[in-house]
Design a protein around this motif. Sequence first.
Motif, PDB file in Angstrom:
ATOM      1  N   VAL A   2       0.849  -1.189   0.000  1.00 39.24           N
ATOM      2  CA  VAL A   2       0.000   0.000   0.000  1.00 39.24           C
ATOM      3  C   VAL A   2       0.883   1.235   0.000  1.00 39.24           C
ATOM      4  CG1 VAL A   2      -1.517   1.423   1.439  1.00 39.24           C
ATOM      5  CG2 VAL A   2      -2.061  -0.942   1.077  1.00 39.24           C
ATOM      6  N   PRO A  21      -3.009   0.834  -4.226  1.00 40.21           N
ATOM      7  CA  PRO A  21      -4.051   1.174  -3.253  1.00 40.21           C
ATOM      8  C   PRO A  21      -4.274   0.085  -2.209  1.00 40.21           C
ATOM      9  CG  PRO A  21      -5.058   0.400  -5.263  1.00 40.21           C
ATOM     10  CD  PRO A  21      -3.572   0.425  -5.508  1.00 40.21           C
ATOM     11  N   VAL A  22      -3.702  -1.104  -2.431  1.00 32.24           N
ATOM     12  CA  VAL A  22      -3.871  -2.238  -1.521  1.00 32.24           C
ATOM     13  C   VAL A  22      -2.546  -2.988  -1.406  1.00 32.24           C
ATOM     14  CG1 VAL A  22      -6.327  -2.586  -2.038  1.00 32.24           C
ATOM     15  CG2 VAL A  22      -4.603  -3.798  -3.372  1.00 32.24           C
ATOM     16  N   SER A  23      -2.472  -3.855  -0.418  1.00 33.25           N
ATOM     17  CA  SER A  23      -1.348  -4.779  -0.311  1.00 33.25           C
ATOM     18  C   SER A  23      -1.835  -6.142  -0.758  1.00 33.25           C
ATOM     19  CB  SER A  23      -0.827  -4.870   1.129  1.00 33.25           C
ATOM     20  OG  SER A  23      -0.150  -3.698   1.469  1.00 33.25           O
ATOM     21  N   ILE A  55      -5.498  -9.910  -1.230  1.00 32.10           N
ATOM     22  CA  ILE A  55      -5.510  -8.491  -0.900  1.00 32.10           C
ATOM     23  C   ILE A  55      -5.706  -8.274   0.595  1.00 32.10           C
ATOM     24  CG2 ILE A  55      -6.799  -6.336  -1.200  1.00 32.10           C
ATOM     25  CD1 ILE A  55      -7.386  -7.248  -4.058  1.00 32.10           C
ATOM     26  N   THR A  56      -4.892  -7.373   1.123  1.00 33.44           N
ATOM     27  CA  THR A  56      -5.024  -6.940   2.518  1.00 33.44           C
ATOM     28  C   THR A  56      -4.950  -5.419   2.525  1.00 33.44           C
ATOM     29  OG1 THR A  56      -2.633  -7.047   2.873  1.00 33.44           O
ATOM     30  CG2 THR A  56      -3.889  -9.028   3.403  1.00 33.44           C
ATOM     31  N   GLU A  57      -5.103  -4.842   3.677  1.00 31.19           N
ATOM     32  CA  GLU A  57      -5.001  -3.391   3.854  1.00 31.19           C
ATOM     33  C   GLU A  57      -5.853  -2.622   2.851  1.00 31.19           C
ATOM     34  OE1 GLU A  57      -1.123  -1.748   4.935  1.00 31.19           O
ATOM     35  OE2 GLU A  57      -0.343  -3.757   4.586  1.00 31.19           O
ATOM     36  N   ARG A  58      -7.129  -2.880   2.867  1.00 30.69           N
ATOM     37  CA  ARG A  58      -8.043  -2.185   1.962  1.00 30.69           C
ATOM     38  C   ARG A  58      -8.923  -1.179   2.689  1.00 30.69           C
ATOM     39  NH1 ARG A  58     -11.418  -6.576  -0.749  1.00 30.69           N
ATOM     40  NH2 ARG A  58      -9.782  -8.007  -0.235  1.00 30.69           N
ATOM     41  N   GLU A  59      -8.644  -0.937   3.955  1.00 29.54           N
ATOM     42  CA  GLU A  59      -9.480  -0.055   4.761  1.00 29.54           C
ATOM     43  C   GLU A  59      -9.576   1.357   4.210  1.00 29.54           C
ATOM     44  OE1 GLU A  59      -6.842  -1.814   6.228  1.00 29.54           O
ATOM     45  OE2 GLU A  59      -8.145  -3.468   6.782  1.00 29.54           O
ATOM     46  N   GLU A  60      -8.544   1.827   3.523  1.00 28.90           N
ATOM     47  CA  GLU A  60      -8.521   3.191   3.010  1.00 28.90           C
ATOM     48  C   GLU A  60      -9.302   3.353   1.707  1.00 28.90           C
ATOM     49  OE1 GLU A  60      -7.175   5.839   4.643  1.00 28.90           O
ATOM     50  OE2 GLU A  60      -6.784   4.430   6.273  1.00 28.90           O
ATOM     51  N   LEU A  61      -9.756   2.264   1.112  1.00 25.22           N
ATOM     52  CA  LEU A  61     -10.496   2.348  -0.143  1.00 25.22           C
ATOM     53  C   LEU A  61     -11.903   2.888   0.092  1.00 25.22           C
ATOM     54  CD1 LEU A  61      -9.568  -1.036  -1.857  1.00 25.22           C
ATOM     55  CD2 LEU A  61      -8.544   1.210  -2.227  1.00 25.22           C
ATOM     56  N   THR A  63     -15.946   3.063  -0.782  1.00 26.74           N
ATOM     57  CA  THR A  63     -17.006   2.231  -1.351  1.00 26.74           C
ATOM     58  C   THR A  63     -17.475   2.913  -2.639  1.00 26.74           C
ATOM     59  OG1 THR A  63     -18.776   3.419  -0.231  1.00 26.74           O
ATOM     60  CG2 THR A  63     -17.791   1.538   0.958  1.00 26.74           C
TER      61      THR A  63
END
Length: 76
Positions: A2, A21-23, A55-61, A63
Motif C-alpha cells: 500500500v 491502493p492495496v497490499s 488483498i489486505t489493507e483495503r481499509e482506506e479504499l 465504497t
Amino acid sequence: MVGESFSDVESVKTVSDVYAPVSGTVSEVNEELLDAPERINEAPYDAWFVKVKDITEREELLTAEEYKAFVESEKE
C-alpha cells in the motif's frame, strides 16, 4: 505494498508514479501495456496494470457510494 510505487506513467512533460491502493501479491502483469501504454487512456475501464490476489489493507479504499459522492463534490 500500500502506498508503494509499482509503475510509472509518462505524459508529454512529466513522469508520475502509480501507487498501490492495496497490499497483496501481484498475480499477473499486463504485458500488453509495455508495447501499447496508450491503452490506459483509450479504454481506462478495460485496461489494467496488474492483478492482485490475497488483498489486505483495503481499509482506506472508498465504497462505490463514497466514490460517487467524492466525484460529485469535485464537480462543484
